[in-house]
Design an enzyme around this catalytic site. Structure first.
Site, mmCIF file in Angstrom:
data_model
loop_
_atom_site.group_PDB
_atom_site.id
_atom_site.type_symbol
_atom_site.label_atom_id
_atom_site.label_comp_id
_atom_site.label_asym_id
_atom_site.label_seq_id
_atom_site.Cartn_x
_atom_site.Cartn_y
_atom_site.Cartn_z
ATOM 1 N N ASP A 30 0.991 -1.133 0.097
ATOM 2 C CA ASP A 30 0.006 -0.238 0.071
ATOM 3 C C ASP A 30 0.902 1.112 -0.119
ATOM 4 O O ASP A 30 1.897 1.168 0.615
ATOM 5 C CB ASP A 30 -0.949 -0.174 1.393
ATOM 6 C CG ASP A 30 -2.140 1.095 1.168
ATOM 7 O OD1 ASP A 30 -3.350 0.356 0.978
ATOM 8 O OD2 ASP A 30 -1.973 2.117 1.031
ATOM 9 N N GLU A 155 -15.045 -8.316 -7.112
ATOM 10 C CA GLU A 155 -15.183 -8.768 -5.679
ATOM 11 C C GLU A 155 -16.781 -8.557 -5.354
ATOM 12 O O GLU A 155 -17.211 -7.423 -5.627
ATOM 13 C CB GLU A 155 -14.277 -8.114 -4.699
ATOM 14 C CG GLU A 155 -14.263 -8.370 -3.290
ATOM 15 C CD GLU A 155 -14.171 -9.928 -3.016
ATOM 16 O OE1 GLU A 155 -13.309 -10.478 -3.455
ATOM 17 O OE2 GLU A 155 -14.951 -10.330 -2.357
ATOM 18 N N PHE A 156 -17.110 -9.353 -4.581
ATOM 19 C CA PHE A 156 -18.647 -9.284 -3.951
ATOM 20 C C PHE A 156 -18.670 -9.242 -2.509
ATOM 21 O O PHE A 156 -19.866 -9.096 -1.964
ATOM 22 C CB PHE A 156 -19.574 -10.519 -4.611
ATOM 23 C CG PHE A 156 -19.598 -10.061 -6.222
ATOM 24 C CD1 PHE A 156 -20.169 -9.377 -6.725
ATOM 25 C CD2 PHE A 156 -18.544 -11.231 -6.708
ATOM 26 C CE1 PHE A 156 -19.967 -9.555 -8.159
ATOM 27 C CE2 PHE A 156 -18.497 -11.453 -8.132
ATOM 28 C CZ PHE A 156 -19.423 -10.614 -8.996
ATOM 29 N N GLU A 159 -18.672 -5.340 3.675
ATOM 30 C CA GLU A 159 -17.971 -4.960 4.918
ATOM 31 C C GLU A 159 -19.021 -5.483 6.005
ATOM 32 O O GLU A 159 -20.274 -5.644 5.684
ATOM 33 C CB GLU A 159 -18.031 -3.130 4.947
ATOM 34 C CG GLU A 159 -17.029 -2.680 3.889
ATOM 35 C CD GLU A 159 -16.923 -1.223 4.199
ATOM 36 O OE1 GLU A 159 -17.229 -0.699 5.399
ATOM 37 O OE2 GLU A 159 -16.805 -0.490 3.273
ATOM 38 N N ASN A 214 -24.241 -4.606 -7.706
ATOM 39 C CA ASN A 214 -24.395 -3.441 -6.967
ATOM 40 C C ASN A 214 -25.887 -2.878 -7.330
ATOM 41 O O ASN A 214 -26.416 -2.406 -6.384
ATOM 42 C CB ASN A 214 -23.000 -2.669 -6.897
ATOM 43 C CG ASN A 214 -22.373 -3.133 -5.880
ATOM 44 O OD1 ASN A 214 -22.542 -4.332 -5.333
ATOM 45 N ND2 ASN A 214 -21.191 -2.659 -5.845
ATOM 46 N N PHE A 256 -32.014 -7.689 1.642
ATOM 47 C CA PHE A 256 -31.722 -6.431 0.869
ATOM 48 C C PHE A 256 -33.403 -5.956 0.806
ATOM 49 O O PHE A 256 -33.501 -4.932 -0.277
ATOM 50 C CB PHE A 256 -30.960 -6.379 -0.203
ATOM 51 C CG PHE A 256 -29.374 -6.130 0.035
ATOM 52 C CD1 PHE A 256 -28.929 -7.179 0.610
ATOM 53 C CD2 PHE A 256 -28.972 -4.940 -0.098
ATOM 54 C CE1 PHE A 256 -27.518 -6.954 1.229
ATOM 55 C CE2 PHE A 256 -27.501 -4.591 0.256
ATOM 56 C CZ PHE A 256 -26.915 -5.681 0.848
ATOM 57 N N ALA A 259 -36.253 -1.714 4.748
ATOM 58 C CA ALA A 259 -36.393 -0.256 4.541
ATOM 59 C C ALA A 259 -35.659 0.379 5.704
ATOM 60 O O ALA A 259 -35.615 0.193 6.691
ATOM 61 C CB ALA A 259 -37.943 -0.074 4.407
ATOM 62 N N CYS A 267 -19.787 1.979 -1.774
ATOM 63 C CA CYS A 267 -19.897 1.207 -2.929
ATOM 64 C C CYS A 267 -21.017 1.538 -3.823
ATOM 65 O O CYS A 267 -21.110 1.846 -4.934
ATOM 66 C CB CYS A 267 -19.935 -0.309 -2.715
ATOM 67 S SG CYS A 267 -18.250 -0.689 -2.164
#
Ligand code: UGA
Length: 435
Positions: A30, A155-156, A159, A214, A256, A259, A267
């Site tokens: 990094d 990538e899926f 966090e 996404n 998902f 509400a 993301c």
């Protein structure tokens, strides 16, 4: 086998930790020296369940952390996981990834190996072929597909479950030209993730899969949020019962459909904007995606309207915001809707007190002395005229009458229906519950 991971954010650090904990020889690179120093000591720069445990195990094995790109010299696999944020127009900003691949190109020009470069960073369709591949070939003076491999590997992970998702992904996507490198990676992923579907496709499809994923998640959230607004005007209607029931239909799925005040984080908002911007550029008017975004923005306006309806002019009103992270179990506040709410309330000259179980330090970096920071939920409620529950942290479920009695006006706006089943003698407004 020597593996390098470039960019130690959620994706890169999780990957480097998990692979090294499994026994692979890994270099984590990094540009941020201080970040590298902390990680080398086994300290994660952000809160993520189980990450430090894997990181420490990796460091005991063969994980090396450094800001020195030259370490990637003899790597067999080079994973690129640097950020691809949005620019001021909402389009994708490729500056970091271009810089990283330029360096990789220069370094592999001297390598005797035939490394495989896997791009995990989210990039708009066409970026691999039109931008990344030419940079690598120019800088390395080598040929992709012959001297080195180039693969899209979106990538899926989410966090808060980054480690679990890295160890047990629901799918692995590898995109690229049909070369021996693609075959090699298929074997590699089959070995570390037996029983996981491995989708082999071309670059542009792999790039698009990430945005499809996404944007579909964002669509689900805006859909349920829009329904929650309708429910609010149907006395007695309950959005959670509706979500739970439609979720039982396997064609819909239960996840998902929670509400809330809108989707945030580093993301979904950025990828939605990038996809809309990209579609516009290639001549497609993305009407549905536009509506998803607009619905998301509107959701926060609804919350503010509800506060104003009860408090009137917000100038000098004491408002408590419970939860500033972009979702529970994280200290990440990037593009958090709660942060957005605080900014808007400050513009109205309200006096804000906040409490979040993990994200206080990050919140303070943004607002400094403009707001008040509490150490507990009950402290945050003292003398307040309105409390807004923005995040469904488990501990907010413990809120009770005696804690609420400390408020100056017993008025709660519950964006996550944390208190919906409690009998409380208060002015109560919950997203998705019809009055
Ligand atoms: C998201 C995707 O879920 C991951 O699959 C993807 O890999 C990642 O973005 C990425 O592209 O890097 P993440 O940013 O960790 O992951 O956050 P999510 O868990 O998706 O939550 C996003 C936002 O949606 C949060 O503000 C959350 O509160 C909100 N949300 C989520 C809801 O309001 N309701 C729901 O039912 C789910």
């Amino acid at each position: 086998m020597k593996i390098s991971v470039i960019g130690l954010g959620f994706v890169g650090l999780s990957l480097a930790s998990v692979l090294s904990a499994k026994g692979y020889n890994v270099q984590g690179i990094d540009v941020d020296k201080e970040k590298c120093a902390n990680i080398s000591q086994g300290r994660s720069p952000f809160f993520e369940p189980d990450l430090e445990k894997n990181l420490k195990k990796g460091l005991k094995n063969n994980l090396e952390i450094s800001d020195d790109f030259l370490l990637i010299k003899d790597s067999d696999l080079i994973f690129v996981t640097v950020g691809t944020p949005q620019d001021t127009t909402g389009a994708i900003d490729l500056s970091m990834i271009k810089k990283a691949v330029r360096l990789i190109g220069k370094i592999i020009s001297k390598s005797k190996k035939n490394p495989i470069i896997l791009i995990k960073s989210t990039v708009t369709p066409g970026t691999m072929q039109k931008t990344i591949l030419p940079i690598l070939e120019k800088e390395s003076k080598k040929k992709a597909g012959k001297d080195f491999g180039l693969i899209s590997n979106p990538e899926f992970l989410q966090e808060t479950t980054a480690i679990k998702d890295t160890k047990f992904p629901h799918v692995v996507v590898i995109g690229g030209n049909k070369t021996r490198f693609l075959e090699k990676m298929k074997k590699f992923f089959t070995k570390i993730h037996p029983n996981v579907p491995i989708i082999v496709t071309n670059h542009q499809t792999a790039e698009m899969i990430k945005y499809a994923n996404n944007s579909f998640l964002a669509t689900k959230i805006s859909f349920i949020n829009q329904l929650s607004n309708i429910c609010q005007n149907i006395p007695g209607a309950n959005i959670d019962d509706i979500a739970q029931t439609i979720g039982l239909d396997p064609r819909i799925g239960k996840l998902f459909l929670n509400a809330g005040p809108g989707y945030g984080g580093s993301c979904l908002p950025k990828d939605m904007k990038a996809l809309i911007n990209f579609a516009d550029k290639i001549g497609i008017k993305p009407t549905l995606l536009d509506a998803v975004e607009k619905t998301n923005r509107k959701q926060l306006e609804n919350v503010i309207q509800q506060i104003s309806k009860s408090l009137g002019n917000l100038k000098n009103k004491r408002i408590t915001v419970l939860g500033t992270a972009f979702k529970p179990n994280t200290d990440d506040i990037r593009d958090s809707i709660a942060i957005e709410l605080i900014k808007k309330l400050l513009k109205e000259k309200a006096m804000i007190t906040v409490y979040d179980p993990k994200a206080m330090k990050n919140t303070e970096k943004i607002f400094q002395n403009k707001i008040i920071y509490s150490k507990t939920t009950v402290d945050a409620l003292k003398n307040s005229q309105c409390a807004v529950i923005m995040v469904n942290w488990k501990e907010f479920e413990k809120l009770n009458a005696s804690m609420i009695n400390k408020m100056n006006k017993k008025f709660i706006v519950d964006c996550r229906r944390v208190l919906v089943n409690k009998e409380l003698d208060i002015e109560y407004y919950a997203i998705g519950i019809g009055k």
